[in-house]
Design an enzyme around this catalytic site. Structure first.
Site, PDB file in Angstrom:
ATOM      1  N   PHE A  67     -18.900  -5.536   8.821  1.00 49.18           N
ATOM      2  CA  PHE A  67     -17.768  -4.080  10.399  1.00 49.18           C
ATOM      3  C   PHE A  67     -18.573  -3.770  10.171  1.00 49.18           C
ATOM      4  O   PHE A  67     -18.883  -2.621  10.506  1.00 49.18           O
ATOM      5  CB  PHE A  67     -16.989  -3.849   8.643  1.00 49.18           C
ATOM      6  CG  PHE A  67     -15.422  -3.899   8.642  1.00 49.18           C
ATOM      7  CD1 PHE A  67     -15.584  -5.735   7.687  1.00 49.18           C
ATOM      8  CD2 PHE A  67     -14.914  -4.101   8.928  1.00 49.18           C
ATOM      9  CE1 PHE A  67     -14.631  -6.056   7.616  1.00 49.18           C
ATOM     10  CE2 PHE A  67     -13.129  -4.818   8.572  1.00 49.18           C
ATOM     11  CZ  PHE A  67     -13.358  -5.897   7.954  1.00 49.18           C
ATOM     12  N   THR A 104       0.647  -1.639   0.563  1.00 48.15           N
ATOM     13  CA  THR A 104      -0.094   0.011  -0.149  1.00 48.15           C
ATOM     14  C   THR A 104       0.747   1.079  -0.275  1.00 48.15           C
ATOM     15  O   THR A 104       1.915   1.308   1.284  1.00 48.15           O
ATOM     16  CB  THR A 104      -1.134   0.191   1.461  1.00 48.15           C
ATOM     17  OG1 THR A 104      -1.467  -1.091   0.871  1.00 48.15           O
ATOM     18  CG2 THR A 104      -1.726   1.388   0.968  1.00 48.15           C
ATOM     19  N   CYS A 142      -2.970  -1.720   9.477  1.00 46.74           N
ATOM     20  CA  CYS A 142      -3.210  -0.962   8.082  1.00 46.74           C
ATOM     21  C   CYS A 142      -3.836  -0.264   8.389  1.00 46.74           C
ATOM     22  O   CYS A 142      -3.966   0.999   8.021  1.00 46.74           O
ATOM     23  CB  CYS A 142      -3.234  -2.174   7.167  1.00 46.74           C
ATOM     24  SG  CYS A 142      -2.320  -2.927   6.441  1.00 46.74           S
TER      25      CYS A 142
END
Ligand code: NAD
Ligand code: UGA
Length: 454
Positions: free
Chosen positions: A271, A119, A282
């Site tokens: 979630f 990333t 992350c």
């Protein structure tokens, strides 16, 4: 195809071993000599369900090295080194920079495709390309005659289900403008895109998964897409946690609320688990990085900033609840169940357990900790010189505790024999940081249960 994976960490290993299973020749390059030694002896440096089994099935196609000498043989090379958070919030690109230097020193003139799977900040593909070309020119005293393509192909796997996610991803994103290059990458991923491989026996293909959506876009969009995904997931969790704080005060139950809103297809049920919030390698670093990048352009990111604020507040909230209930923690014994940032991984990066242990110890509590996978040495490294007791057996964590906190929802904690354990506890109170335990069972045994948002 001949694939090189630079960085044998969580992403590198899961990606590379999956590609080896799919009949590619995969060479891992990692600067950590000990890690490579272990891998060459069949020892995996991380705990990830299914990865060892996959390694065994694929080992004829796997090669591990701590130098870049064989880099030149690669058709496609993935950069999967870490991009941790810097003190100013930006991603630390020093590992990527180091990798580009070695690539430039070892790359041949032919066409090699370099894939940024780490990333990385927006604009990194061009930056990586220029660094590789610089290193090549310095090493060869001439410009590179061949073509070099640097592509963005962000990774979306989750630790704990990383092997499953590698074979059955929700989507594959390729950020690249060159059709020939896209074609080669699609070719590499074709068994996954078309779902026409035979999965390893321990993995079941999800019902109705006939193919995996492919998103082809430009490099910048692919890079920003990755940060957007992690930011959105982070804020979804923080959102439900914010509502959980209110639910707790007004006497509502956040688990029912989450279920009720999650059934709305526009919202979705994933979630929305309230608790002590997100940790891991992350969400924290990527939300900080997108905020930092936006600030370069004069853009504030109030929503993402709030997601971070709410998240770290949740770690303090559980301590406040403990103080509300125990009044004094100095000299008291607190047991902690679970250390990793989520179950089914040994990863401790930004794990809420670290902050909780440090704060309790600083307040004078004696802390006993347990985790089924995280080793004592790993947690000791993370909590500096804070004193605590690491126990191997679950029952030891109950010994004379004045309170117990569940920090990570490992499955084995569901099967605790509470009837037996309650006798070991001095004060029968459990703080369930993940709303995971059987509240009714505990209450029926006269163990006070304190969850989140209910
Ligand atoms: P990690 O720390 O587990 O692994 C990185 C590896 O790279 C280490 O083994 C390190 O020794 C090696 N390395 C460092 N510099 C090197 C160099 N110059 N040459 C060769 N090897 C080098 O990291 P990770 O968790 O796998 O994350 C890697 C990247 O993937 C990060 O950018 C992360 O944001 C991203 N990502 C991670 C996850 C995840 O679940 N962990 C998921 C999606 C994306
Ligand atoms: C996350 C993303 O889910 C991946 O898509 C992404 O690739 C990865 O980050 C990355 O870029 O590294 P990961 O951090 O491995 O994956 O694990 P998650 O399942 O996302 O959990 C992150 C944290 O959120 C954990 O601490 C977990 O306990 C917490 N969480 C998750 C909640 O508190 N509530 C939820 O409802 C879900």
């Amino acid at each position: 195809m001949k694939v090189v994976i630079i960085g044998a960490g969580y992403v590198g290993l899961c990606t590379g071993i999956t590609l080896a299973y799919l009949n590619n020749q995969v060479t891992f390059i990692d600067v950590d000599v000990k890690k490579i030694e272990k891998l060459n002896h069949g020892i995996l440096p991380i705990y990830e369900p299914g990865l060892k089994e996959l390694y065994e099935l694929s080992k004829n196609n796997l090669h591990f090295r701590s130098d870049y000498e064989t880099f030149s043989e690669a058709d496609i090379a993935f950069i999967t080194v870490g991009t941790p958070i810097r003190s100013d919030g930006f991603a630390d690109m020093s590992y990527v920079k180091d990798a580009t230097y070695h690539i430039g020193m070892n790359i041949l003139d032919g066409h090699t495709i370099i894939i940024n799977k780490s990333t990385v900040p927006i604009g990194s593909a061009d930056w990586v390309k220029s660094l590789i070309l610089d290193a090549y020119e310095k090493h060869n005293a001439r410009e590179m005659p061949g073509k070099l393509s640097v592509v963005s192909n962000p990774e979306f796997l989750k630790e704990g289900t990383a092997v499953y996610d590698s074979f059955f991803p929700n989507r594959i994103v390729i950020g690249c403008d060159d059709l020939n290059v896209i074609h080669k990458i699609v070719n590499l991923y074709s068994p996954i895109i078309n779902q026409n491989f035979v999965p390893p026996a321990f993995l079941k293909r999800p019902a109705n998964l006939a193919s995996v959506p492919l998103i082809k876009t430009n490099v910048i969009s692919a890079e920003l897409l990755k940060y957007t995904a992690n930011s959105y997931l982070s804020l979804k969790i923080s959102f439900i946690n914010e509502i959980a704080c209110l639910a707790e005060k007004v006497g509502a139950d956040i688990t029912t609320i989450a279920k009720g809103i999650g059934l709305d297809e526009r919202i979705g049920s994933e979630f929305l688990k309230a608790g002590i919030g997100w940790g891991g390698s992350c969400f924290g670093k990527d939300t900080a990085a997108i905020i930092a990048t936006a600030s370069d352009y004069g853009i504030d990111m109030p929503i993402i900033k709030a997601a971070r604020e709410v998240n770290y507040q949740m770690r303090d909230n559980i301590l406040t609840k403990i103080l509300d209930n125990l009044k004094i923690v100095k000299g008291k014994t607190i047991g902690i169940l679970g250390l990793s940032f989520k179950p089914d991984t040994d990863d401790l990066r930004d794990a809420p357990s670290i902050d909780i242990i440090k704060k309790l110890v600083a307040m004078g509590a004696k802390v006993n900790v347990h985790d089924p996978v995280v080793e004592e040495e790993s947690i000791r490294q993370k909590v500096d010189n804070h004193e605590f007791k690491y126990v191997n057996k679950i029952e030891e964590v109950f010994e004379k505790v004045d309170a117990l906190i569940l920090v990570t929802e490992w499955k084995i904690y569901r099967n605790i024999d509470w009837e037996k354990m309650r006798n070991r506890m001095t004060n029968k109170i459990v703080f369930d940081g993940r709303n995971f335990l059987d509240e009714n069972l505990l209450e029926s045994l006269d163990i006070k249960y304190v969850g989140v948002g209910k």
